[in-house]
Design an enzyme around this catalytic site. Sequence first.
Site, short mmCIF file in Angstrom:
data_model
loop_
_atom_site.label_atom_id
_atom_site.label_comp_id
_atom_site.label_asym_id
_atom_site.label_seq_id
_atom_site.Cartn_x
_atom_site.Cartn_y
_atom_site.Cartn_z
N ASP A 116 62.34 49.28 -13.69
CA ASP A 116 62.05 50.59 -12.86
C ASP A 116 61.85 51.71 -13.95
OD1 ASP A 116 62.47 49.52 -10.62
OD2 ASP A 116 64.77 49.89 -10.68
N CYS A 168 48.30 50.57 -34.42
CA CYS A 168 47.95 49.14 -34.76
C CYS A 168 46.76 49.06 -35.72
CB CYS A 168 47.62 48.35 -33.41
SG CYS A 168 49.28 48.22 -32.52
N CYS A 171 44.44 45.44 -36.70
CA CYS A 171 45.52 44.45 -36.90
C CYS A 171 45.25 43.61 -35.51
CB CYS A 171 46.92 45.03 -37.32
SG CYS A 171 48.07 43.47 -36.99
N CYS A 174 49.58 39.66 -33.61
CA CYS A 174 50.49 39.35 -32.52
C CYS A 174 49.53 38.68 -31.53
CB CYS A 174 51.06 40.45 -31.66
SG CYS A 174 50.23 41.73 -31.47
N CYS A 178 50.40 34.80 -30.72
CA CYS A 178 51.06 34.51 -29.17
C CYS A 178 50.87 32.99 -28.71
CB CYS A 178 50.65 35.67 -28.45
SG CYS A 178 51.47 35.30 -26.82
N CYS A 221 61.44 35.35 -26.15
CA CYS A 221 60.49 34.58 -27.10
C CYS A 221 60.50 35.71 -28.45
CB CYS A 221 59.13 34.70 -26.45
SG CYS A 221 57.94 34.16 -27.77
N CYS A 224 56.14 37.44 -31.69
CA CYS A 224 55.28 38.47 -31.92
C CYS A 224 56.04 39.56 -32.72
CB CYS A 224 54.37 39.17 -30.96
SG CYS A 224 55.42 39.56 -29.51
N CYS A 228 54.39 41.06 -37.04
CA CYS A 228 53.93 42.40 -37.07
C CYS A 228 54.01 43.06 -38.23
CB CYS A 228 54.61 43.43 -35.93
SG CYS A 228 53.97 45.03 -35.95
S1 SF4 Z 1 50.96 42.68 -35.01
FE1 SF4 Z 1 51.85 44.90 -34.75
S2 SF4 Z 1 50.49 46.12 -35.69
FE2 SF4 Z 1 49.48 44.27 -35.37
S3 SF4 Z 1 48.40 44.41 -33.29
FE3 SF4 Z 1 50.36 43.40 -32.96
S4 SF4 Z 1 51.84 45.18 -32.51
FE4 SF4 Z 1 50.02 46.12 -33.62
S1 SF4 Z 2 56.79 37.54 -26.48
FE1 SF4 Z 2 56.04 35.65 -27.15
S2 SF4 Z 2 54.79 35.22 -25.28
FE2 SF4 Z 2 55.43 37.25 -25.46
S3 SF4 Z 2 53.85 38.26 -26.35
FE3 SF4 Z 2 55.21 37.98 -27.86
S4 SF4 Z 2 54.64 35.85 -28.81
FE4 SF4 Z 2 53.29 36.25 -26.88
#
Ligand code: SF4
Ligand code: SF4
Length: 241
Positions: A116, A168, A171, A174, A178, A221, A224, A228
């Site tokens: 929310d 960011c 970069c 992530c 993912c 999870c 990511c 970073c």
């Molecule tokens: S890893 Fe961090 S700095 Fe790189 S794109 Fe993702 S959130 Fe941005």
């Molecule tokens: S939490 Fe896991 S599934 Fe979600 S964006 Fe990050 S790496 Fe991907």
Amino acid sequence: MSDLKRVTTRITEELDNFIGGCDAAIWGYCDLSGITNRPFPELRNGISMGIKLNPKIVLSLKEGPGEEYTREYDEVNSRLAVLAGKVSEFIKDLGYDAGFIPPTQSLNDPERLFADFPHKTAATLSGLGWIGKNALLVTKKYGSALRIITVFTDAPFTTGEPVIKSYCGDCRSCMDLCPPGAVRGVKWSQGMSREKLLDTRRCFEYSRKMGYEAGPGHGVCGRCIVVCPWTEKYLKREGVL
Ligand code: SF4
Ligand code: SF4
């Protein structure tokens, strides 16, 4: 100096001293009057506070979330609730009103998949960081290796400079990492919806699967977080990377 300015400065100092003696690693103040989905409509100011995650446990996310991470996630959430409770009581003792909502809500609602009131909104408005391409808050000091909560109040204080753009850059760590391909690779700017950054359903389903593998009832999870570069700086500072 006007009376209001004097009060505002005094309360900001008192809050800084109080929060500085608590569990928070990072905090800031914001004006939430432009946000329509405030959980306490009459409380127009916000204090965003973060507790950092244990760097060794964050590093372990390279292999995917395990029991240790889910325990840390729950523990930090509990500490955030205690912190917000203490700060709310402190504000009430100063003669103002205050309230808070739990640190995490989205994964508790598998239908809607959004909170929310996202605590990230208060964090960016308080100047703590920006929203990364993975839709998580990213701070210069801890990357995404922290969890956050908001205290809502009518106490006056000096607000931070909102962060309105992403740091960011080019970069895409992530996005490349993912596992379910949920990160779209879009750079955030203020007001952008989460869905433009992230396929929330994919992230949620994968997180839930990993969470259940790590320990029943968890939906985390977080892989990511560890890739970073802003998080890596924190891990290097702490000597674990
Ligand atoms: S890893 Fe961090 S700095 Fe790189 S794109 Fe993702 S959130 Fe941005
Ligand atoms: S939490 Fe896991 S599934 Fe979600 S964006 Fe990050 S790496 Fe991907």
